[in-house]
Design a protein around this motif. Structure first.
Motif, PDB file in Angstrom:
ATOM      1  N   ASN A 197       3.275 -12.387 -13.117  1.00 14.23           N
ATOM      2  CA  ASN A 197       2.928 -11.793 -11.995  1.00 14.23           C
ATOM      3  C   ASN A 197       1.386 -12.124 -11.847  1.00 14.23           C
ATOM      4  O   ASN A 197       0.566 -11.706 -12.596  1.00 14.23           O
ATOM      5  N   TYR A 226      -1.948 -11.392  -9.147  1.00 15.71           N
ATOM      6  CA  TYR A 226      -2.457 -10.704  -7.961  1.00 15.71           C
ATOM      7  C   TYR A 226      -3.892 -11.251  -7.638  1.00 15.71           C
ATOM      8  O   TYR A 226      -4.853 -11.663  -8.412  1.00 15.71           O
ATOM      9  N   ASP A 276      -3.200  -7.674  -4.206  1.00 17.37           N
ATOM     10  CA  ASP A 276      -1.982  -8.216  -3.561  1.00 17.37           C
ATOM     11  C   ASP A 276      -1.245  -9.202  -4.391  1.00 17.37           C
ATOM     12  O   ASP A 276      -1.731 -10.254  -5.005  1.00 17.37           O
ATOM     13  N   ASP A 277       0.088  -8.962  -4.649  1.00 15.64           N
ATOM     14  CA  ASP A 277       0.776  -9.878  -5.252  1.00 15.64           C
ATOM     15  C   ASP A 277       1.257 -11.143  -4.627  1.00 15.64           C
ATOM     16  O   ASP A 277       1.493 -11.010  -3.404  1.00 15.64           O
ATOM     17  N   ARG A 303       3.255 -13.370  -4.522  1.00 11.69           N
ATOM     18  CA  ARG A 303       4.707 -13.788  -3.971  1.00 11.69           C
ATOM     19  C   ARG A 303       4.916 -13.193  -2.844  1.00 11.69           C
ATOM     20  O   ARG A 303       5.793 -13.620  -1.944  1.00 11.69           O
TER      21      ARG A 303
END
Length: 91
Positions: free
Chosen positions: A58, A60, A64-65, A67
């Motif tokens: 993941n 960020y 905010d991610d 993806r």
């Protein structure tokens, strides 16, 4: 644009043990290229052979991610903190 990148423990062998490093780039893709230029091989642990973020990593930009933003095209404003976080599974 200079950004700060938080490195998870598992990838710190690439950064000489540093938990946070600086990199340059206007997008996440450019930041990862900058990281790889400084710490050879680290990008291959974050991005797969097809050029996409690995499934169990993941990333960020700020809080905010990516993806849910523009993946590797996500803008990385000057001074923002990028966090690389390996996904944890189990139960």
């Amino acid at each position: 644009m200079s950004v700060s990148v938080r490195i998870p423990t598992i990838l710190r062998t690439y950064t000489g043990g540093d938990s946070e490093v600086s990199a340059d780039g206007a997008t996440l893709a450019e930041v990862l290229d900058s990281l790889d230029a400084q710490y050879a091989g680290i990008k291959g642990r974050i991005v797969d052979e097809g050029g996409d973020l690995r499934r169990f990593v993941n990333v960020y930009v700020g809080n905010d991610d990516v993806r849910f933003l523009d993946d590797l095209a996500t803008p990385t404003p000057d001074g923002v903190q990028i966090s690389v976080i390996p996904a944890v599974a189990g139960g």
